[in-house]
Design a protein around this motif. Structure first.
Motif, PDB file in Angstrom:
ATOM      1  N   ASN A 297      31.894  14.324  89.451  1.00 64.83           N
ATOM      2  CA  ASN A 297      30.533  15.191  89.596  1.00 64.83           C
ATOM      3  C   ASN A 297      30.167  15.466  88.180  1.00 64.83           C
ATOM      4  OD1 ASN A 297      31.405  15.331  92.598  1.00 64.83           O
ATOM      5  ND2 ASN A 297      32.961  16.768  92.034  1.00 64.83           N
ATOM      6  N   HIS A 298      28.863  16.229  88.209  1.00 60.65           N
ATOM      7  CA  HIS A 298      28.125  16.592  87.199  1.00 60.65           C
ATOM      8  C   HIS A 298      27.155  17.660  87.485  1.00 60.65           C
ATOM      9  CE1 HIS A 298      25.465  13.367  88.642  1.00 60.65           C
ATOM     10  NE2 HIS A 298      24.370  14.164  88.022  1.00 60.65           N
ATOM     11  N   TRP A 299      26.738  18.373  86.445  1.00 56.64           N
ATOM     12  CA  TRP A 299      25.654  19.498  86.551  1.00 56.64           C
ATOM     13  C   TRP A 299      24.345  18.878  86.815  1.00 56.64           C
ATOM     14  CZ3 TRP A 299      26.674  24.451  87.655  1.00 56.64           C
ATOM     15  CH2 TRP A 299      27.716  25.122  87.315  1.00 56.64           C
ATOM     16  N   GLY A 300      23.478  19.463  87.627  1.00 58.12           N
ATOM     17  CA  GLY A 300      22.076  19.148  87.546  1.00 58.12           C
ATOM     18  C   GLY A 300      21.206  20.154  87.856  1.00 58.12           C
ATOM     19  N   TYR A 301      19.535  20.052  87.731  1.00 56.88           N
ATOM     20  CA  TYR A 301      18.975  21.014  87.897  1.00 56.88           C
ATOM     21  C   TYR A 301      17.543  20.594  88.146  1.00 56.88           C
ATOM     22  CZ  TYR A 301      16.181  25.166  87.101  1.00 56.88           C
ATOM     23  OH  TYR A 301      15.130  26.248  87.198  1.00 56.88           O
ATOM     24  N   PRO A 313      21.257  26.042  89.403  1.00 53.99           N
ATOM     25  CA  PRO A 313      22.064  24.938  88.997  1.00 53.99           C
ATOM     26  C   PRO A 313      22.781  24.262  90.086  1.00 53.99           C
ATOM     27  CG  PRO A 313      22.465  26.648  87.329  1.00 53.99           C
ATOM     28  CD  PRO A 313      21.380  27.328  88.537  1.00 53.99           C
ATOM     29  N   LYS A 314      23.068  22.901  89.934  1.00 49.64           N
ATOM     30  CA  LYS A 314      23.750  22.256  91.316  1.00 49.64           C
ATOM     31  C   LYS A 314      24.860  21.280  90.601  1.00 49.64           C
ATOM     32  CE  LYS A 314      19.215  22.523  93.842  1.00 49.64           C
ATOM     33  NZ  LYS A 314      19.429  23.620  94.472  1.00 49.64           N
ATOM     34  N   ILE A 315      25.457  21.196  91.587  1.00 51.58           N
ATOM     35  CA  ILE A 315      26.612  19.971  91.222  1.00 51.58           C
ATOM     36  C   ILE A 315      26.243  18.780  92.070  1.00 51.58           C
ATOM     37  CG2 ILE A 315      29.247  19.137  91.381  1.00 51.58           C
ATOM     38  CD1 ILE A 315      28.354  21.620  89.359  1.00 51.58           C
ATOM     39  N   ARG A 316      26.135  17.527  91.257  1.00 52.67           N
ATOM     40  CA  ARG A 316      25.547  16.403  91.866  1.00 52.67           C
ATOM     41  C   ARG A 316      26.820  15.596  91.719  1.00 52.67           C
ATOM     42  NH1 ARG A 316      19.730  15.666  91.983  1.00 52.67           N
ATOM     43  NH2 ARG A 316      20.182  13.621  91.827  1.00 52.67           N
ATOM     44  N   ASP A 321      21.405   8.702  94.386  1.00 52.12           N
ATOM     45  CA  ASP A 321      20.733   9.682  95.003  1.00 52.12           C
ATOM     46  C   ASP A 321      21.034   9.438  96.683  1.00 52.12           C
ATOM     47  OD1 ASP A 321      19.914  11.134  93.033  1.00 52.12           O
ATOM     48  OD2 ASP A 321      17.846  10.546  93.240  1.00 52.12           O
ATOM     49  N   ALA A 322      20.951   8.062  97.306  1.00 52.99           N
ATOM     50  CA  ALA A 322      21.157   7.795  98.511  1.00 52.99           C
ATOM     51  C   ALA A 322      22.509   8.323  99.157  1.00 52.99           C
ATOM     52  CB  ALA A 322      20.952   6.409  98.713  1.00 52.99           C
ATOM     53  N   PHE A 323      23.333   8.597  98.309  1.00 57.56           N
ATOM     54  CA  PHE A 323      24.789   8.990  98.759  1.00 57.56           C
ATOM     55  C   PHE A 323      25.173  10.428  98.414  1.00 57.56           C
ATOM     56  CE2 PHE A 323      24.703   4.817  97.533  1.00 57.56           C
ATOM     57  CZ  PHE A 323      25.305   4.025  98.572  1.00 57.56           C
ATOM     58  N   GLN A 324      24.171  11.133  97.936  1.00 60.72           N
ATOM     59  CA  GLN A 324      24.365  12.553  97.325  1.00 60.72           C
ATOM     60  C   GLN A 324      24.379  13.487  98.401  1.00 60.72           C
ATOM     61  OE1 GLN A 324      22.609  13.472  93.817  1.00 60.72           O
ATOM     62  NE2 GLN A 324      23.654  11.902  92.491  1.00 60.72           N
ATOM     63  N   LEU A 325      25.409  14.408  98.343  1.00 56.91           N
ATOM     64  CA  LEU A 325      25.229  15.839  99.198  1.00 56.91           C
ATOM     65  C   LEU A 325      25.557  16.547  97.987  1.00 56.91           C
ATOM     66  CD1 LEU A 325      27.106  16.867 102.363  1.00 56.91           C
ATOM     67  CD2 LEU A 325      27.055  18.306 100.365  1.00 56.91           C
ATOM     68  N   ILE A 326      24.332  17.340  97.561  1.00 55.29           N
ATOM     69  CA  ILE A 326      24.467  18.090  96.524  1.00 55.29           C
ATOM     70  C   ILE A 326      24.763  19.725  96.836  1.00 55.29           C
ATOM     71  CG2 ILE A 326      22.899  19.184  94.928  1.00 55.29           C
ATOM     72  CD1 ILE A 326      21.106  16.892  95.060  1.00 55.29           C
ATOM     73  N   VAL A 327      25.654  20.033  96.022  1.00 58.47           N
ATOM     74  CA  VAL A 327      26.290  21.380  96.163  1.00 58.47           C
ATOM     75  C   VAL A 327      25.693  22.562  95.176  1.00 58.47           C
ATOM     76  CG1 VAL A 327      28.271  22.977  95.910  1.00 58.47           C
ATOM     77  CG2 VAL A 327      28.625  20.621  97.080  1.00 58.47           C
ATOM     78  N   THR A 328      25.167  23.524  95.702  1.00 56.72           N
ATOM     79  CA  THR A 328      24.500  24.663  94.941  1.00 56.72           C
ATOM     80  C   THR A 328      25.440  25.812  94.969  1.00 56.72           C
ATOM     81  OG1 THR A 328      22.202  24.230  95.717  1.00 56.72           O
ATOM     82  CG2 THR A 328      22.510  26.196  94.811  1.00 56.72           C
TER      83      THR A 328
END
Length: 375
Positions: A297-301, A313-316, A321-328
């Motif tokens: 995983n990695h940080w995103g925004y 900030p979110k964790i991706r 992108d098609a597979f991502q369940l993003i965690v905030t």
């Protein structure tokens, strides 16, 4: 507002620079053989004529007979033609993995792209999937044009979705001068930047890929957020954590973090109201770093669209992108306090792992399809 006729539409497209005069004249000559060019147009007529000028694609809402072939026609032929070759789509296949999840895989100017799709029947295209992922087909670079979906005044079943390729100024002209409504015409979408240079599949590669569609303000925020992560976490530890807190970035430590959150905050709203407080900011950092160190995983925004409360900030997962369940992380802290369940924080790691696992399954399915073709 001018009368909405085909002739008036053609004039507007020429004035706004969307269509060359020669092309407009050619289209009008063809339409004029069977229609009155000065007749007031109904909305469905306008939606039907726009693709004729080569500045829009229409995603069919009725039976398409064979959905994979239709996607191939739509993206490889229509999108490539509409963008004037700025976006060339090739090698499209419909992938079904071992769990029956469906994806489109294709090359965009030689780069691998995945789309998540879902079909109740192989006879109908997933219009919603196209609408939410069409950003991948925007030309990018110095080209200001993006695909805008037209908004219908009356929505009925099995209608075609029309996506117009225009600059923001051109979309506004169509809205203001011709009464066409779009989803998001006032959003200045970032233009896709250069391809990543990091090792493919690494966290750094995915972070570079994210930045291709980030605003400058989002990049600046994320850079500041990451610039002194270790120092910020050490200050949070010394300022707020009890001596027996297992500050080791293990998944087990997230239960301890959850209990601290429950001790401090009686409800979801209390965490949200304290979002800027040092304890909560530090908890967001610790939760995020723990998820990164225990997974791919990695940080995103991003600060482009949506409510300002979602600009955080979110964790991706390290997947397309098609597979991502993003965690905030802040939302997870709120949920733990609201449900009085510290285990929520650890379960977010499982959700991110599932995204990575789904991508691996899709890659295996794609590889198997290619092997069968080679045989």
């Amino acid at each position: 507002m001018a009368r909405r006729t085909v002739r008036a539409l053609a004039g507007l497209l020429v004035r706004s620079g969307m269509v060359a005069e020669e092309k407009a004249a050619e289209v009008l000559a063809g339409i004029g053989k069977r229609n009155d060019l000065d007749e007031e147009l109904a909305e469905h007529d306008i939606f039907g004529w726009l693709p004729e000028f080569g500045i829009a694609i229409s995603v069919h809402g009725e039976d398409v007979d064979h959905v994979e072939g239709y996607y191939r026609y739509l993206l490889e032929r229509e999108v490539t033609a509409c963008t004037g070759g700025a976006v060339v789509v090739s090698d499209l296949v419909l992938v079904r993995d071992e769990d029956d999840y469906e994806f489109l895989h294709f090359l965009r100017n030689g780069e691998s792209v995945w789309w998540s799709v879902e079909h109740q029947s192989d006879d109908y295209a997933d219009q919603g999937a196209v609408a939410t992922q069409i950003i991948d087909l925007n030309p990018g670079g110095d080209d200001p044009r993006v695909f805008y979906q037209l908004r219908r005044e009356t929505v009925e079943a099995c209608q075609d979705d029309v996506h117009v390729l225009a600059s923001p100024a051109q979309a506004r002209a169509l809205r203001d001068e011709f009464g066409l409504d779009f989803y998001g015409p006032d959003v200045e979408w970032p233009r896709r930047g250069a391809a990543p240079t990091a090792e493919p599949g690494t966290a750094e590669w995915y972070m570079q890929e994210d930045r291709r569609l980030m605003t400058e303000s989002a990049k600046e925020f994320l850079d500041r957020w990451l610039s002194d992560m270790d120092g910020a976490l050490d200050a949070w530890r010394s300022g707020f954590l009890p001596e027996d807190f297992p500050f080791d970035f293990s998944l087990d430590s997230l239960d301890a973090l959850g209990r601290l959150v429950l001790d401090r905050f009686p409800a979801r709203s209390a965490v949200r109201e304290a979002a800027g407080d040092p304890f909560v900011v530090g908890a967001v950092r610790y939760l995020g770093e723990t998820l990164i160190r225990n997974g791919q995983n990695h940080w995103g925004y991003q600060d482009l669209v949506g409510d300002v409360d979602d600009w955080m900030p979110k964790i991706r997962p390290n997947t397309p992108d098609a597979f991502q369940l993003i965690v905030t992380p802040l939302h997870e802290l709120c949920a733990a306090a609201g449900d009085r369940d510290p285990g929520i924080l650890g379960r977010s790691a499982e959700e991110l792992h599932d995204s990575v696992d789904r991508y691996a399954k899709a890659l295996r399915a794609l590889g198997s399809m290619r092997s069968e073709v080679d045989v």
